[in-house]
Design a protein around this motif. Structure first.
Motif, PDB file in Angstrom:
ATOM      1  N   SER A 123       4.525  49.775  31.490  1.00 43.17           N
ATOM      2  CA  SER A 123       4.547  51.240  31.532  1.00 43.17           C
ATOM      3  C   SER A 123       5.872  51.733  32.095  1.00 43.17           C
ATOM      4  CB  SER A 123       3.361  51.770  32.337  1.00 43.17           C
ATOM      5  OG  SER A 123       3.443  51.346  33.682  1.00 43.17           O
ATOM      6  N   ALA A 124       6.424  50.997  33.028  1.00 43.12           N
ATOM      7  CA  ALA A 124       7.734  51.381  33.565  1.00 43.12           C
ATOM      8  C   ALA A 124       8.792  51.281  32.478  1.00 43.12           C
ATOM      9  CB  ALA A 124       8.098  50.486  34.736  1.00 43.12           C
ATOM     10  N   SER A 125       8.668  50.253  31.667  1.00 42.49           N
ATOM     11  CA  SER A 125       9.619  50.066  30.581  1.00 42.49           C
ATOM     12  C   SER A 125       9.568  51.237  29.611  1.00 42.49           C
ATOM     13  CB  SER A 125       9.309  48.753  29.877  1.00 42.49           C
ATOM     14  OG  SER A 125       9.542  48.841  28.506  1.00 42.49           O
ATOM     15  N   LYS A 126       8.356  51.682  29.355  1.00 42.57           N
ATOM     16  CA  LYS A 126       8.198  52.824  28.445  1.00 42.57           C
ATOM     17  C   LYS A 126       8.846  54.075  29.051  1.00 42.57           C
ATOM     18  CE  LYS A 126       4.718  55.297  25.871  1.00 42.57           C
ATOM     19  NZ  LYS A 126       3.371  55.847  26.050  1.00 42.57           N
ATOM     20  N   ALA A 127       8.610  54.251  30.341  1.00 45.75           N
ATOM     21  CA  ALA A 127       9.208  55.396  31.030  1.00 45.75           C
ATOM     22  C   ALA A 127      10.722  55.368  30.879  1.00 45.75           C
ATOM     23  CB  ALA A 127       8.821  55.372  32.503  1.00 45.75           C
ATOM     24  N   LEU A 128      11.303  54.225  31.175  1.00 49.16           N
ATOM     25  CA  LEU A 128      12.758  54.102  31.089  1.00 49.16           C
ATOM     26  C   LEU A 128      13.255  54.413  29.690  1.00 49.16           C
ATOM     27  CD1 LEU A 128      13.828  51.001  33.163  1.00 49.16           C
ATOM     28  CD2 LEU A 128      14.441  53.393  33.496  1.00 49.16           C
ATOM     29  N   SER A 129      12.568  53.866  28.725  1.00 52.13           N
ATOM     30  CA  SER A 129      12.992  54.058  27.356  1.00 52.13           C
ATOM     31  C   SER A 129      12.986  55.535  26.987  1.00 52.13           C
ATOM     32  CB  SER A 129      12.071  53.250  26.449  1.00 52.13           C
ATOM     33  OG  SER A 129      12.127  53.714  25.140  1.00 52.13           O
ATOM     34  N   GLU A 130      11.957  56.241  27.418  1.00 52.37           N
ATOM     35  CA  GLU A 130      11.861  57.654  27.071  1.00 52.37           C
ATOM     36  C   GLU A 130      12.854  58.507  27.848  1.00 52.37           C
ATOM     37  OE1 GLU A 130       7.879  59.197  27.326  1.00 52.37           O
ATOM     38  OE2 GLU A 130       7.096  57.622  26.005  1.00 52.37           O
ATOM     39  N   LEU A 131      13.045  58.169  29.109  1.00 48.45           N
ATOM     40  CA  LEU A 131      13.857  59.040  29.954  1.00 48.45           C
ATOM     41  C   LEU A 131      15.351  58.789  29.792  1.00 48.45           C
ATOM     42  CD1 LEU A 131      11.652  58.888  33.148  1.00 48.45           C
ATOM     43  CD2 LEU A 131      11.917  60.813  31.580  1.00 48.45           C
ATOM     44  N   THR A 132      15.710  57.571  29.485  1.00 49.16           N
ATOM     45  CA  THR A 132      17.137  57.270  29.415  1.00 49.16           C
ATOM     46  C   THR A 132      17.630  57.165  27.976  1.00 49.16           C
ATOM     47  OG1 THR A 132      16.883  54.870  29.349  1.00 49.16           O
ATOM     48  CG2 THR A 132      16.899  55.904  31.508  1.00 49.16           C
ATOM     49  N   HIS A 133      16.717  57.160  27.049  1.00 49.22           N
ATOM     50  CA  HIS A 133      17.080  56.964  25.637  1.00 49.22           C
ATOM     51  C   HIS A 133      17.886  55.693  25.434  1.00 49.22           C
ATOM     52  CE1 HIS A 133      15.490  60.894  24.834  1.00 49.22           C
ATOM     53  NE2 HIS A 133      16.224  61.387  25.802  1.00 49.22           N
ATOM     54  N   CYS A 134      17.469  54.675  26.121  1.00 49.50           N
ATOM     55  CA  CYS A 134      18.092  53.374  25.938  1.00 49.50           C
ATOM     56  C   CYS A 134      17.030  52.379  25.466  1.00 49.50           C
ATOM     57  CB  CYS A 134      18.669  52.856  27.255  1.00 49.50           C
ATOM     58  SG  CYS A 134      20.100  53.764  27.835  1.00 49.50           S
ATOM     59  N   ALA A 135      17.490  51.222  25.049  1.00 49.06           N
ATOM     60  CA  ALA A 135      16.551  50.129  24.859  1.00 49.06           C
ATOM     61  C   ALA A 135      16.201  49.595  26.237  1.00 49.06           C
ATOM     62  CB  ALA A 135      17.174  49.033  24.015  1.00 49.06           C
ATOM     63  N   THR A 136      15.015  49.039  26.373  1.00 51.87           N
ATOM     64  CA  THR A 136      14.662  48.503  27.671  1.00 51.87           C
ATOM     65  C   THR A 136      14.462  47.002  27.559  1.00 51.87           C
ATOM     66  OG1 THR A 136      12.326  48.875  27.257  1.00 51.87           O
ATOM     67  CG2 THR A 136      13.508  50.597  28.417  1.00 51.87           C
ATOM     68  N   VAL A 137      14.679  46.327  28.663  1.00 53.89           N
ATOM     69  CA  VAL A 137      14.477  44.892  28.677  1.00 53.89           C
ATOM     70  C   VAL A 137      13.592  44.533  29.862  1.00 53.89           C
ATOM     71  CG1 VAL A 137      16.699  44.660  29.812  1.00 53.89           C
ATOM     72  CG2 VAL A 137      15.609  42.658  28.861  1.00 53.89           C
ATOM     73  N   VAL A 138      12.634  43.688  29.597  1.00 53.63           N
ATOM     74  CA  VAL A 138      11.674  43.300  30.616  1.00 53.63           C
ATOM     75  C   VAL A 138      11.630  41.788  30.694  1.00 53.63           C
ATOM     76  CG1 VAL A 138       9.212  43.072  31.029  1.00 53.63           C
ATOM     77  CG2 VAL A 138      10.158  45.300  30.506  1.00 53.63           C
ATOM     78  N   LYS A 139      11.728  41.285  31.873  1.00 54.67           N
ATOM     79  CA  LYS A 139      11.547  39.848  32.036  1.00 54.67           C
ATOM     80  C   LYS A 139      10.406  39.636  33.003  1.00 54.67           C
ATOM     81  CE  LYS A 139      13.850  35.565  33.264  1.00 54.67           C
ATOM     82  NZ  LYS A 139      15.086  34.948  33.754  1.00 54.67           N
ATOM     83  N   ASN A 140       9.431  38.936  32.550  1.00 53.03           N
ATOM     84  CA  ASN A 140       8.271  38.713  33.395  1.00 53.03           C
ATOM     85  C   ASN A 140       8.121  37.227  33.684  1.00 53.03           C
ATOM     86  OD1 ASN A 140       5.899  38.675  34.710  1.00 53.03           O
ATOM     87  ND2 ASN A 140       4.887  40.103  33.332  1.00 53.03           N
ATOM     88  N   VAL A 141       8.428  36.861  34.898  1.00 53.86           N
ATOM     89  CA  VAL A 141       8.341  35.438  35.221  1.00 53.86           C
ATOM     90  C   VAL A 141       7.047  35.118  35.951  1.00 53.86           C
ATOM     91  CG1 VAL A 141      10.808  35.079  35.292  1.00 53.86           C
ATOM     92  CG2 VAL A 141       9.623  35.735  37.369  1.00 53.86           C
ATOM     93  N   SER A 142       6.210  36.118  36.117  1.00 53.98           N
ATOM     94  CA  SER A 142       4.988  35.867  36.875  1.00 53.98           C
ATOM     95  C   SER A 142       4.133  34.760  36.247  1.00 53.98           C
ATOM     96  CB  SER A 142       4.179  37.150  37.039  1.00 53.98           C
ATOM     97  OG  SER A 142       3.689  37.608  35.817  1.00 53.98           O
ATOM     98  N   PRO A 143       4.060  34.664  34.925  1.00 50.53           N
ATOM     99  CA  PRO A 143       3.268  33.564  34.359  1.00 50.53           C
ATOM    100  C   PRO A 143       3.699  32.211  34.902  1.00 50.53           C
ATOM    101  CG  PRO A 143       3.898  35.073  32.618  1.00 50.53           C
ATOM    102  CD  PRO A 143       4.592  35.535  33.855  1.00 50.53           C
ATOM    103  N   LYS A 144       5.000  32.064  35.098  1.00 52.32           N
ATOM    104  CA  LYS A 144       5.503  30.800  35.599  1.00 52.32           C
ATOM    105  C   LYS A 144       4.904  30.455  36.956  1.00 52.32           C
ATOM    106  CE  LYS A 144      10.004  29.605  33.741  1.00 52.32           C
ATOM    107  NZ  LYS A 144      11.442  29.786  33.905  1.00 52.32           N
ATOM    108  N   PHE A 145       4.814  31.471  37.810  1.00 52.11           N
ATOM    109  CA  PHE A 145       4.346  31.228  39.159  1.00 52.11           C
ATOM    110  C   PHE A 145       2.833  31.131  39.245  1.00 52.11           C
ATOM    111  CE2 PHE A 145       8.402  33.506  40.258  1.00 52.11           C
ATOM    112  CZ  PHE A 145       9.070  32.333  40.557  1.00 52.11           C
ATOM    113  N   SER A 146       2.175  31.647  38.226  1.00 54.13           N
ATOM    114  CA  SER A 146       0.731  31.734  38.336  1.00 54.13           C
ATOM    115  C   SER A 146       0.081  30.412  37.940  1.00 54.13           C
ATOM    116  CB  SER A 146       0.205  32.865  37.463  1.00 54.13           C
ATOM    117  OG  SER A 146       0.566  32.644  36.133  1.00 54.13           O
ATOM    118  N   VAL A 147      -1.160  30.296  38.331  1.00 53.74           N
ATOM    119  CA  VAL A 147      -1.887  29.067  38.036  1.00 53.74           C
ATOM    120  C   VAL A 147      -3.047  29.375  37.090  1.00 53.74           C
ATOM    121  CG1 VAL A 147      -1.315  28.090  40.267  1.00 53.74           C
ATOM    122  CG2 VAL A 147      -3.431  29.376  39.992  1.00 53.74           C
TER     123      VAL A 147
END
Lengths: 364, 364
Positions: A123-147
């Motif tokens: 949702s933050a990514s969507k916000a950024l995309s709408e407010l800044t009119h840029c492409a957004t990039v998200v990196k989620n490493v939580s899966p790596k840490f999770s069990v």
DNA sequence: TGTTAGCACTCTTTTTCTTTGAGTGCTAAT
DNA sequence: ATTAGCACTCAAAGAAAAAGAGTGCTAACA
């Protein structure tokens, strides 16, 4: 060197007196707005500049020699170089601090009720995309840490089974497996038990082919029948690892004609590798990278990424890819606020959990 | 009228003698290759045209009057109009029938082992995208026709539950629900039973809010606790309905500079609605739509879509979006072959199932 | 010594005019 | 009905000229 941190670097400052810094900032400010080379007259007409165009020309010549500005051709104004932008972002620009309204607006974008960190970041990514009119990039490493919390197998038709894997970070993935034979109840029960005993609590990152091969080998008589399922489990885990990086809102880049569309297309084709390489380095909390300067693919563009933390570790990153002449002073605070907020929200969850656990102990 | 079927329309043919038809076809063939207006000389130099440029000029003038060709300006060659393309596709072009090698190549793209029709269509879409260098569009209506096979709820943390819905077409969706309280074993068992009794076999399309409300009302004492879960079930079903249309390979369009990038961006923003409108109409098995002519958004582009059937009903569509000057003679056979093949493969599955079921009956 | 006005100079951009050439439409001959 | 021939049109390419923005340098000034 492609990365930049927000903290001031004092190294070069002493070469630049206050006026030159002001002029450089003014040139970049203007260039970000107009996209045209900026001349001495335009700067001189600004209210808080109280010197003549000639003086500004002299200073600009110095700034050019220092590598902060350049001229497209002799009789044109100046445009910022990469180093110019660097200095601007690090020391010169005045990053607007967010008003309460802005903060509230950003907060409203954040989907606080959603259960996973992923969705929050999304949702933050969507916000950024709408407010800044840029492409957004998200990196989620939580899966790596999770069990792994749970592995289920659910029959869904003749010889068809759904494998389900759930992780401690609340992520779920499923996969349809078509087997050669139907499983007996007993086989399914064994599989469930076996998974619970051997995979529950295992980190996604650890679950290699080898681990699985060992499991297969130790399965005894069930080996032949259940191997395809275990293979499926393996693929599911791989899926968690893979899907780390997401680029979205690319259309915002397409609209701009200062960015080469062919380059965007090229970037989109191997965005995952490119972005992965960019973010792997353990730079500061917020970094600004410039296109084509150190391997990033899209010329004339910049990428701003900030880290999201959980329990001291990096749990992900969030940022934008936009044109070189981006309103950094506005966008950077946005990104900082959002990643900060997410970091807070994620750890709040933890606290709450801890409290609850204490309560429970009290109860029992 | 935006749609076209492949079957010949004889209406206008009598106005065009064989030579004019040949010339029109030659003009369009050439235009598709070069993208430049085509002049009388170029046509005259073709081997199977045995008349002089002057004659061709006369014929071209007639073709222009009939609305099949137009001139960008007085002293330029001719380019096809929309009607020109129509006639070309319907009657004029000689669609190459596929060689055995081509068929084999296409077959190899099709991921025959995959269990769901979705994945099959997906692999075909990838094939099209790679082979035609166009964007591809997929419409999958199978979820609509399919029924719920299974609804499961799986606890995955304190107050956290995963809802799982599986359909008869082998599609799976899951959703995380965060509840206010933990469920007791008894509550979970009730829910599972209740779902099995009331939703198994219900068509996705039928599962409206009303149905669910009735279910909620009939739940008695469990109502308060389980309502959030049922709401989740509702959302899952919605998800199945929504995700019908997929456009991919957009980068293929970006690369071309005869197509306006801004228009592509605009199209991508509301592709779902646009494409849905386009495909809802019950035209023939294969239709060719042209941009900006009847509401399709991207000017100078065309969309070719063919239906996939299952048991007499339309189970989906597959096609491409490409430039107006597309190699229709090559692309259309590709699409026809792929959709045909998929239609076959899907029904084969059914046959197999039926046979097996007979066998089983025999056994018992 | 730092700043500034003035001015010649540079180089892009814009405009105008000319040339070129592909392609047409028409007419008259076949 | 077809075609050769020719005048005509108009975009595209090129050349030349004018405009204008901005600079760098010099010399004057505080």
């Amino acid at each position: 060197m492609t990365a930049q941190v927000l903290k001031p670097r004092k190294e070069v400052s002493f070469l630049l007196d206050e006026r030159k810094r002001k002029i450089l900032a003014a040139v970049i400010d203007a260039y970000i707005v107009t996209g045209e080379p900026v001349g001495s007259k335009a700067i001189a007409s600004l209210p808080d500049i109280r010197v003549s165009p000639a003086t500004i020309r002299n200073d600009m010549a110095v700034l050019e020699q220092l590598g902060y500005l350049e001229q497209p051709h002799t009789s044109a104004g100046r445009i910022p170089t990469y180093s110019g932008y660097r200095l601007y972002i690090d020391e010169l620009m005045n990053a607007k601090s967010l008003s309460d309204e802005e903060k509230q607006m950003l907060d409203e974008y954040l989907d606080v009720d959603v259960p996973t960190a992923d969705a929050l970041i999304e949702s933050a990514s969507k916000a950024l995309s709408e407010l800044t009119h840029c492409a957004t990039v998200v990196k989620n490493v939580s899966p790596k840490f999770s069990v792994i919390t749970k592995v289920e197998v659910i029959p869904t038709g003749r010889r068809m089974y759904v494998l389900l894997m759930i992780t401690s970070s609340g992520n779920i993935r499923n996969k349809v497996c078509r087997l050669e034979f139907d499983l007996t109840n007993e086989q399914m029960e064994f599989f469930s038990r076996y998974m619970a005993e051997n995979l529950q609590g295992v980190s996604i990152d650890e679950l290699s082919e080898e681990t699985v091969e060992k499991l297969v080998a130790a399965m005894g008589t069930y080996m032949v029948t259940l191997t395809p399922l275990l293979k499926g489990v393996c693929e599911l885990a791989e899926g968690f690892k893979d899907n780390e990086i997401k680029v979205s809102g690319e259309k915002n880049l397409l609209a701009r004609q200062d960015i080469n569309n062919a380059q965007i297309a090229k970037f989109l084709e191997n965005k995952n590798e490119v972005v992965k390489n960019m973010l792997d380095d353990s730079f500061g909390d917020l970094q600004v990278l410039f296109g084509e300067d150190g391997g990033f693919i899209i010329e004339n563009s910049s990428m701003i990424v900030s880290k999201i933390k959980k329990g001291g570790k990096t749990a992900g990153s969030l940022g934008v890819i936009g044109p070189m002449r981006l309103d950094y002073a506005k966008v950077i605070p946005y990104i900082e606020y959002l990643t900060g907020r997410i970091t807070e929200l994620i750890s709040e969850d933890d606290d709450e959990d801890d409290e609850d656990q204490l309560q429970r102990k009290g109860e029992s």
